[in-house]
Design a protein around this motif. Structure first.
Motif, PDB file in Angstrom:
ATOM      1  N   GLN A  83       0.903  -1.331   0.111  1.00  8.21           N
ATOM      2  CA  GLN A  83       0.054  -0.176   0.027  1.00  8.21           C
ATOM      3  C   GLN A  83       0.700   1.248   0.000  1.00  8.21           C
ATOM      4  O   GLN A  83       0.494   2.151  -0.691  1.00  8.21           O
ATOM      5  CB  GLN A  83      -1.017   0.091   1.183  1.00  8.21           C
ATOM      6  CG  GLN A  83      -1.952   1.255   1.093  1.00  8.21           C
ATOM      7  CD  GLN A  83      -2.731   1.047   2.384  1.00  8.21           C
ATOM      8  OE1 GLN A  83      -3.814   0.622   2.356  1.00  8.21           O
ATOM      9  NE2 GLN A  83      -2.533   1.756   3.462  1.00  8.21           N
ATOM     10  N   THR A 104      -8.276  -7.386   2.595  1.00  2.05           N
ATOM     11  CA  THR A 104      -7.288  -6.402   2.656  1.00  2.05           C
ATOM     12  C   THR A 104      -6.793  -5.757   1.224  1.00  2.05           C
ATOM     13  O   THR A 104      -6.788  -4.405   1.085  1.00  2.05           O
ATOM     14  CB  THR A 104      -5.884  -6.706   3.104  1.00  2.05           C
ATOM     15  OG1 THR A 104      -6.219  -7.407   4.753  1.00  2.05           O
ATOM     16  CG2 THR A 104      -4.918  -5.654   3.631  1.00  2.05           C
ATOM     17  N   ILE A 135      -7.335  -1.935  -0.005  1.00  3.52           N
ATOM     18  CA  ILE A 135      -6.177  -1.056  -0.355  1.00  3.52           C
ATOM     19  C   ILE A 135      -6.525  -0.305  -1.882  1.00  3.52           C
ATOM     20  O   ILE A 135      -6.346   0.842  -1.853  1.00  3.52           O
ATOM     21  CB  ILE A 135      -5.002  -1.890  -0.774  1.00  3.52           C
ATOM     22  CG1 ILE A 135      -4.333  -2.450   0.504  1.00  3.52           C
ATOM     23  CG2 ILE A 135      -3.999  -1.235  -1.488  1.00  3.52           C
ATOM     24  CD1 ILE A 135      -3.174  -3.278   0.294  1.00  3.52           C
ATOM     25  N   HIS A 181      -8.484   2.790  -0.986  1.00 10.22           N
ATOM     26  CA  HIS A 181      -8.023   3.667  -0.136  1.00 10.22           C
ATOM     27  C   HIS A 181      -7.722   5.241  -0.847  1.00 10.22           C
ATOM     28  O   HIS A 181      -7.683   5.509  -1.783  1.00 10.22           O
ATOM     29  CB  HIS A 181      -6.515   3.486   0.507  1.00 10.22           C
ATOM     30  CG  HIS A 181      -5.852   4.032   1.548  1.00 10.22           C
ATOM     31  ND1 HIS A 181      -5.508   5.388   1.353  1.00 10.22           N
ATOM     32  CD2 HIS A 181      -5.684   3.669   2.640  1.00 10.22           C
ATOM     33  CE1 HIS A 181      -5.025   5.759   2.507  1.00 10.22           C
ATOM     34  NE2 HIS A 181      -5.074   4.711   3.306  1.00 10.22           N
ATOM     35  N   THR A 208      -4.672   6.287  -2.610  1.00  8.60           N
ATOM     36  CA  THR A 208      -4.131   5.044  -3.598  1.00  8.60           C
ATOM     37  C   THR A 208      -4.696   5.573  -4.932  1.00  8.60           C
ATOM     38  O   THR A 208      -5.584   6.070  -5.093  1.00  8.60           O
ATOM     39  CB  THR A 208      -4.241   3.645  -3.287  1.00  8.60           C
ATOM     40  OG1 THR A 208      -5.676   3.388  -2.900  1.00  8.60           O
ATOM     41  CG2 THR A 208      -3.708   3.352  -2.095  1.00  8.60           C
TER      42      THR A 208
END
Length: 636
Positions: free
Chosen positions: A449, A502, A506, A509, A512
C-alpha cells in the motif's frame, strides 16, 4: 559424465548479455563468463562515434561460482539520456562483444541498440516458459517483432512474471545436458543430509538419476488428513508435482538450467545423443521403454527450442528485462499452505533443494532486478559459499535467503510498476494448516500500500491473477474442502479472506490511485477484465490483464469446459453470481476477437499492453507463438 573442457577452449561469454535494468541513472547487465571478465563498457548516442559514457566492469560485481563460471552483474551509474536511441558495446579481453556473439545485433546495426524509457507505455509481459512443452517459444516471435520495429517504437520493457524455469518438470534431454554443463564448467558438488543419496556423485550414479528422481525426493508421514488417519503409515511426497521424475536437486543443476534456457552457447558443447549412445542406461540399468519413447519425443521438441535461443538472447540484450519468481522456479506448490511449509522445512533434504533454487534465483533473477537491495553482508555470505562450497557455508547462505523479505521491487517508470513477491510472505491460515495461505501477509500488504500512495496510476505485477475465473476458483475451493488443495494448485487471491479483504481495502484507499493495471500469468491461459469498484469515496478502475504461458498451455478440453461453465453459472444475470459477487464490484470480461465463444485464450503467447497518457489501457493484446495477434477490445 563428460570430461571437463579445458578453460581455453570454452567461449568467454556463455550467457547474456541480459539488460536487467535501464534508468536515467543506472544501467545493469547480466552475464555468465568462463573467466573473470576484463572489459570496458561503452555507451553511444545514435550516430556518434565517440562514447558518451564508458566504465570498466568492476571486480566486486563478479562472483566465481565454478572452475570456469563467473556471474557478472555489471552496474553502471551516471546521467544517461532517456527516450532517445542509444547503443552499447563491450571491449573484452577477447575482443568486442558483437564480434564474440555476432547474432546479438539486429540487421544493419553494429552495436546493441537500446532506449531508456521513462514511460511504461508499451509493455511486453508473460510467464510460464516450459522448454519441452510442444508449442513454439513466444520469446522468439517477440524478438522477430522487435527486429522489425523502429527503435523508438520498441517495448519499454519486458516483464517476466514467473516460472522462468520449470525446476520440477524437466525433460530428460535437458537434464542430461545439465549434467554435462556442470562438468564442463566445474560447478560445485555437494553432499546431502536426510537423503538416500549421499552427494551429487551418488546422484549421477543412481539408476534413478534420469526419469526416476521421484523415488529419491523426500517424503513425510501423513498424520493430519482423513486418509492419513485411516492409513497411519501413509507416506506422502513433500514435492507435489505430478511430473517430478527429473526434478532438479543440486544448486549446480538449477544454475545450469538457467544457462540452457536463456542462451544457445552451451548447447553447442553438449552431446545431445550421449544417452542414446549409452543404450539408455542409467546407473548401469536400462530405463523403461516408456521413458525411452518419452526421451525421443522430448528431444524433437528441444531441437526446436534450442534453435530459437539466439533470438531469445538477442531480445534480452536489447529490451530491459525484469523478473519475479513463482512456484515452478522452485517447485510446484511452493509455500501453498502451512502444512506444506512444515513438511518441507522440517526435512533437511527438501530444505536444501528449496535453498538451491533460491540461490540460483538470486544469482540469475533477483540480483539484477534491484542490485541496491543486496548490500555487502549479503554478498559476503554468497562469496563465502562459492569460495568454499561445503554444507556449513551453503546452509548459512540458504538461511539468509529464507529469511530475506525484499524480493519485491518497484520500477520507477510512468506509471510506476510495483512487482510483488507472492511466494515467501504468505498469510498462513491459523484455523487449518491445510487451507491455502493468502498470497501476501498483513505486513507485506501494508508495504504494498505504501508503494501506491499518491500515485495517479500504477501497474501491479502479481504472478497469480488478483481477479481470476470464478468457476475455476470454486473448483479449487471445493478441493480444499475435501482436503486436497495441492491437486489443483488451490492458491488465488480470494482463497484467503484476510488477504482478499485487505486487497480490496487497499484499492479503495483515499490516497491510492484510481487507475490500477494488474499484469499476471501463472494460469496457462490469457484473459482481460475491466473492473469497477464503487464506494462513498468514488469510483476505482482496475484492469486485470493475464497472459500465460510463454511456452505452455492449459489442457484444452478442461479449459473449454471451465470457460463454458463460468459463462453459464457466473454471468451477470445468473442467480449464483448474484449470491456470490462482492458488493460494489462490477467485473466486465472482454471477449477476444477470435472465432468462438471463448473468453479464455488457450495459446502460448506473449502479452502486449499499450497505455494512454493517463495510465489506462489503450490496447490489450497477445502475440501468439505462431505470430497471430489477438486483441481484447473494450466491451461495447
Amino acid at each position: 559424465m563428460s570430461k571437463e573442457a579445458p578453460a581455453s577452449s570454452l567461449p568467454l561469454i556463455i550467457a547474456g548479455p541480459i539488460l536487467r535494468k535501464a534508468t536515467a541513472t543506472q544501467l545493469v547487465l547480466w552475464f555468465v563468463t568462463t573467466e573473470r571478465l576484463d572489459a570496458t563498457f561503452y555507451l553511444y548516442q545514435q550516430g556518434d562515434d565517440t562514447p558518451c559514457y564508458q566504465a570498466i566492469i568492476a571486480d566486486e560485481h563478479q562472483i566465481q561460482i565454478g572452475k570456469h563460471a563467473w556471474v557478472v552483474l555489471a552496474q553502471f551509474e551516471g546521467e544517461f539520456a532517456v527516450n532517445t536511441p542509444l547503443a552499447y558495446q563491450l571491449d573484452t579481453q577477447q575482443g568486442l562483444l558483437t564480434d564474440l556473439i555476432p547474432s546479438l545485433t539486429y540487421d544493419n546495426e553494429s552495436m546493441i541498440s537500446i532506449v531508456i524509457n521513462t514511460k511504461a507505455d508499451y509493455v511486453l509481459h508473460g510467464s510460464c516458459r516450459n522448454p519441452h512443452y510442444p508449442s513454439k517459444d513466444s520469446l522468439v516471435i517477440a524478438d522477430r517483432k522487435v527486429a522489425e520495429q523502429p527503435i523508438l517504437e520498441r517495448p519499454s520493457l519486458l516483464m517476466m512474471s514467473g516460472d522462468q524455469i520449470y525446476a520440477d518438470h524437466v525433460a530428460g534431454p535437458t537434464l542430461d545436458a545439465i549434467e554435462q554443463v556442470i562438468q564442463l564448467l566445474g560447478l560445485p558438488t555437494e553432499t546431502f543430509e536426510q537423503s538416500s543419496i549421499v552427494d551429487t556423485d551418488a546422484l549421477y550414479q543412481s539408476p534413478y538419476h534420469l526419469y526416476g528422481r521421484d523415488k529419491l525426493l523426500p517424503t513425510y508421514i501423513d498424520t493430519q488428513t482423513w486418509l492419513g488417519k485411516l492409513l497411519p503409515d501413509r507416506v506422502v511426497p513433500i514435492f507435489s508435482s505430478r511430473e517430478c521424475e527429473n526434478h532438479l536437486i543440486s544448486f549446480s543443476e538449477f544454475f545450469a538450467m538457467y544457462l540452457l534456457v536463456w542462451s544457445p552457447t552451451l548447447w553447442e558443447w553438449v552431446d545431445r545423443e550421449r544417452f542414446e549412445k549409452q543404450n539408455f542406461t542409467c546407473g548401469g540399468v536400462q530405463i523403461a521403454s516408456k521413458w525411452q519413447q518419452q526421451w525421443h519425443e522430448e528431444s524433437h521438441i528441444m531441437d526446436d527450442f534450442v534453435q530459437g535461443l539466439p533470438q531469445v538472447q538477442r531480445l534480452f540484450a536489447h529490451i530491459p528485462t525484469y523478473m519475479i519468481f513463482d512456484d515452478h522456479d522452485v517447485t510446484d506448490d511452493y509455500m501453498l499452505n502451512r502444512r506444506w511449509e512444515t513438511a518441507a522445512f522440517n526435512n533437511l533434504f527438501s530444505r536444501r533443494i528449496i535453498g538451491n533454487a533460491l540461490i540460483s534465483y538470486w544469482l540469475c533473477q533477483a540480483w539484477g532486478n534491484a542490485p541496491e537491495k543486496f548490500e555487502q553482508p549479503f554478498l559476503d555470505d554468497a562469496k563465502r559459499y562459492f569460495a568454499e562450497p561445503c554444507n556449513q557455508t551453503q546452509d548459512a547462505f540458504i538461511v539468509r535467503l529464507n529469511q530475506f523479505e525484499q524480493w519485491h521491487y518497484t520500477i520507477s517508470t510512468t506509471p510506476k510498476m510495483v512487482v510483488l513477491d507472492t511466494r515467501t510472505r504468505r498469510w498462513r491460515s491459523e484455523s487449518n494448516d491445510n487451507r491455502p495461505s493468502g498470497l501476501m501477509d498483513w505486513e507485506a500488504m501494508i508495504e504494498f500500500q505504501q508503494e501506491l500512495l499518491h500515485e495517479p496510476a500504477v501497474i501491479i505485477v502479481s504472478a497469480a491473477p488478483m481477479f481470476g475465473v470464478k468457476f475455476i476458483e470454486t473448483l479449487q475451493r471445493m478441493m480444499t474442502w475435501i482436503g486436497q488443495p495441492l491437486l489443483v494448485d488451490a492458491e488465488n487471491w480470494m482463497a484467503h479472506p484476510g488477504s482478499a479483504n485487505t486487497l480490496l481495502s487497499i484499492f479503495t484507499h483515499t490516497k491510492t490511485p484510481t487507475q490500477f493495471i494488474i499484469l499476471s500469468g501463472d494460469v496457462h491461459y490469457s484473459f482481460a477484465y475491466d473492473i469497477t469498484l464503487r464506494n462513498h469515496k468514488g469510483k476505482f478502475h482496475i484492469y486485470q490483464i493475464t497472459c500465460s504461458g510463454l511456452k505452455n498451455e492449459f489442457p484444452n478440453r478442461l479449459l473449454r469446459f471451465c470457460d463454458a461453465m463460468d459463462r453459464a453459472l457466473y454471468s451477470p444475470h445468473s442467480p449464483l453470481n448474484w449470491f456470490t459477487k462482492r458488493k460494489k464490484l462490477l467485473i466486465e470480461k472482454r471477449d477476444p476477437d477470435i472465432a468462438g465463444a471463448h473468453r479464455l485464450v488457450n495459446r502460448s503467447a506473449i502479452g502486449e499492453l499499450y497505455l494512454a497518457s493517463d495510465g489506462t489501457p489503450k490496447v490489450i493484446e497477445i502475440l501468439t507463438a505462431e505470430g497471430e495477434t489477438i486483441h481484447f477490445p473494450v466491451k461495447k
